[in-house]
Design a protein around this motif. Structure first.
Motif, PDB file in Angstrom:
ATOM      1  N   ARG A  37      51.548 -25.431  43.473  1.00  0.00           N
ATOM      2  CA  ARG A  37      51.909 -24.046  43.110  1.00  0.00           C
ATOM      3  C   ARG A  37      53.035 -24.095  42.087  1.00  0.00           C
ATOM      4  NH1 ARG A  37      52.275 -19.091  46.042  1.00  0.00           N
ATOM      5  NH2 ARG A  37      52.287 -17.412  44.497  1.00  0.00           N
ATOM      6  N   GLU A 301      37.601 -15.418  45.978  1.00  0.00           N
ATOM      7  CA  GLU A 301      37.708 -15.300  47.437  1.00  0.00           C
ATOM      8  C   GLU A 301      38.767 -16.258  47.948  1.00  0.00           C
ATOM      9  OE1 GLU A 301      34.274 -18.361  48.886  1.00  0.00           O
ATOM     10  OE2 GLU A 301      33.589 -16.621  47.705  1.00  0.00           O
ATOM     11  N   ASP A 302      39.198 -16.071  49.189  1.00  0.00           N
ATOM     12  CA  ASP A 302      40.125 -17.012  49.803  1.00  0.00           C
ATOM     13  C   ASP A 302      39.435 -18.360  49.965  1.00  0.00           C
ATOM     14  OD1 ASP A 302      41.804 -14.868  49.969  1.00  0.00           O
ATOM     15  OD2 ASP A 302      41.671 -14.640  52.146  1.00  0.00           O
ATOM     16  N   GLU A 304      40.321 -22.973  50.608  1.00  0.00           N
ATOM     17  CA  GLU A 304      41.267 -24.071  50.803  1.00  0.00           C
ATOM     18  C   GLU A 304      40.917 -25.190  49.837  1.00  0.00           C
ATOM     19  OE1 GLU A 304      42.176 -27.185  54.303  1.00  0.00           O
ATOM     20  OE2 GLU A 304      42.689 -25.099  54.815  1.00  0.00           O
ATOM     21  N   ARG A 309      46.062 -23.291  50.748  1.00  0.00           N
ATOM     22  CA  ARG A 309      45.285 -22.063  50.865  1.00  0.00           C
ATOM     23  C   ARG A 309      45.479 -21.224  49.602  1.00  0.00           C
ATOM     24  NH1 ARG A 309      42.297 -19.328  54.157  1.00  0.00           N
ATOM     25  NH2 ARG A 309      42.314 -17.052  54.266  1.00  0.00           N
ATOM     26  N   ILE A 310      44.391 -21.045  48.874  1.00  0.00           N
ATOM     27  CA  ILE A 310      44.403 -20.236  47.662  1.00  0.00           C
ATOM     28  C   ILE A 310      43.758 -18.899  47.994  1.00  0.00           C
ATOM     29  CG2 ILE A 310      43.569 -20.054  45.286  1.00  0.00           C
ATOM     30  CD1 ILE A 310      43.587 -23.094  45.160  1.00  0.00           C
ATOM     31  N   GLN A 311      44.485 -17.825  47.751  1.00  0.00           N
ATOM     32  CA  GLN A 311      44.010 -16.500  48.115  1.00  0.00           C
ATOM     33  C   GLN A 311      43.198 -15.881  46.977  1.00  0.00           C
ATOM     34  OE1 GLN A 311      47.400 -14.203  49.323  1.00  0.00           O
ATOM     35  NE2 GLN A 311      47.804 -15.476  51.118  1.00  0.00           N
ATOM     36  N   ALA A 312      42.343 -14.954  47.339  1.00  0.00           N
ATOM     37  CA  ALA A 312      41.532 -14.242  46.351  1.00  0.00           C
ATOM     38  C   ALA A 312      42.424 -13.631  45.270  1.00  0.00           C
ATOM     39  CB  ALA A 312      40.717 -13.153  47.030  1.00  0.00           C
ATOM     40  N   HIS A 313      42.013 -13.798  44.021  1.00  0.00           N
ATOM     41  CA  HIS A 313      42.664 -13.256  42.828  1.00  0.00           C
ATOM     42  C   HIS A 313      43.917 -14.027  42.421  1.00  0.00           C
ATOM     43  CE1 HIS A 313      40.665  -9.449  44.515  1.00  0.00           C
ATOM     44  NE2 HIS A 313      39.832 -10.037  43.663  1.00  0.00           N
ATOM     45  N   GLU A 314      44.213 -15.149  43.091  1.00  0.00           N
ATOM     46  CA  GLU A 314      45.294 -16.001  42.609  1.00  0.00           C
ATOM     47  C   GLU A 314      44.798 -16.804  41.404  1.00  0.00           C
ATOM     48  OE1 GLU A 314      48.676 -17.217  45.595  1.00  0.00           O
ATOM     49  OE2 GLU A 314      46.784 -18.140  46.215  1.00  0.00           O
TER      50      GLU A 314
END
Length: 406
Positions: A37, A301-302, A304, A309-314
């Motif tokens: 990140r 979408e969410d 891994e 954990r990568i969340q939706a729209h990141e």
């Protein structure tokens, strides 16, 4: 989000010592945090950075990601793209199929192997003219200013039908585009975007009145045949061809020549066997490629990835330079070898978003190094390597100048 343990206090991808030599950091990232990140210190925006070769290759085929800003919620689009003019973002790079397929087909005919090869005599002529200017300036002449960047802008300008005397203006504008983003720079970027659009609209109007045998006239003809090419798409395509058409090649020439000068045994090997020039260009692309960070992709979408954990729209980006030093793909990745084979680097991207102008960049580089080797047998750096300054961008990798002695 706490700071990544990869970075010391206050250190970022944009820190001067990282810009000068990012490879030790990228090795740590591949080994310890292949999905890291990152916080852009200029804008405060976050993105996930992938540094392994396998991820660069797989993400372009992963349907869980999109590159199209129009598929994002308004809040996300505003956060990441508010400083960009929409008329300059409707191009190949920011499109998913089927829009990408349609747009690419419109310009791909200009980059066929046959058409690119037809440019060889003109490129060699331009190289020779620019080298004469370089030699006339004597010791200390800046290779980037005199040859590396003027060459590709002359070539792409002639292909598009843009007056070559406007090359300096394009260089000034694109330096703004590749400046590390910051809140202070966003207003300047918006203004430069508008100047660029106004300039292109003037050229388009001229070609509508008096078509020529150039790419802009061809694209305008396509636009007038139906709704396959919108006004914004036309402007965006010419924009990305101009910027990508010479920024990449200019940095390839500069970074590649520096690599040769820092590896005299490889330079000598090339002098003794000119047939190695094409593979040397490929090794330059792998070892010290002109691009580091890809454009933004967004998770639909969410998910891994590598335990994160990568969340939706990141936002997610891949690092081409890091991937091309991945020991999982390349034997002795930190060794510069002008005869390396195989060499499946990703310096031009991968998959459907593979750089459309790659054949042209390769040809320009091969001819430039052929002319340099032929005309400058005593070529060397005019300053100590540690005094060279790398530009602050973490997206486009290149030197601020490259003074030569000969």
């Amino acid at each position: 989000m706490t700071a990544s343990p990869l970075f010391a206090e206050g250190e970022t991808l944009w820190s001067p010592h990282v810009r000068a030599n990012p490879f030790p950091l990228y090795q740590r990232m591949r080994e310890e945090f292949p999905a890291a990140r990152i916080t852009d210190p200029g804008t405060g925006m976050h993105f996930w950075l992938l540094t392994r070769y396998a991820d660069v290759v797989s993400i372009v085929r992963d349907p869980r990601f999109t590159q199209d800003p129009s598929r994002l919620p308004d809040e996300v689009r505003q956060r990441y793209f508010s400083h960009k003019n929409r008329a300059l973002t409707q191009h190949l790079v920011t499109a998913d199929p089927p829009d990408h397929t349609r747009r690419r087909s419109l310009v791909s005919k200009a980059f066929t192997p046959r058409r690119i090869e037809e440019l060889r005599p003109r490129i060699k002529e331009l190289c020779s003219e620019l080298l004469e200017k370089l030699m006339a300036q004597g010791s200390g002449a800046d290779f980037l200013k005199v040859l590396a960047f003027p060459l590709p802008i002359m070539v792409i300008a002639e292909m598009l039908g843009i007056p070559p005397e406007d090359g300096d203006q394009f260089r000034e504008w694109t330096q703004t585009f590749f400046t590390p983003p910051s809140k202070d720079a966003q207003e300047k970027t918006r203004n430069v975007h508008q100047l660029f659009i106004n300039y292109l609209e003037g050229i388009f109007e001229q070609r509508r009145q008096q078509p020529r045998d150039d790419l802009i006239s061809a694209l305008l003809a396509v636009q007038e045949q139906g709704d396959r090419l919108s006004a914004e798409e036309l402007t965006s395509m010419v924009f990305v061809l101009l910027v990508g058409g010479y920024e990449t090649t200019g940095n390839l020439l500069g970074n590649g020549l520096l690599a040769l000068l820092q590896h005299p045994e490889q330079l000598q090997r090339l002098r003794e066997d000119r047939s190695l020039i094409p593979s040397a260009v490929e090794e330059m692309l792998r070892y010290c490629g002109p691009f580091e960070l890809s454009i933004l992709r967004f998770a639909k979408e969410d998910m891994e990835l590598h335990g994160q954990r990568i969340q939706a729209h990141e936002a997610v980006r891949v690092n081409y330079l890091a991937a091309d030093r991945d020991a999982g793909q390349f034997s002795e990745p930190d060794r510069f070898d002008v005869g390396r084979t195989p060499n499946k680097h990703v310096a031009f991207g991968h998959g459907i978003h593979f750089c459309l102008g790659a054949p042209l960049a390769r040809l320009e580089a091969a001819i430039a190094f052929e002319v340099l080797l032929e005309r400058l047998p005593e070529l060397r750096l005019a300053t100590a390597p540690e005094k060279l300054v790398w530009r602050p961008s973490a997206q486009s990798r290149g030197l601020a100048s490259l003074p030569l002695a000969f």
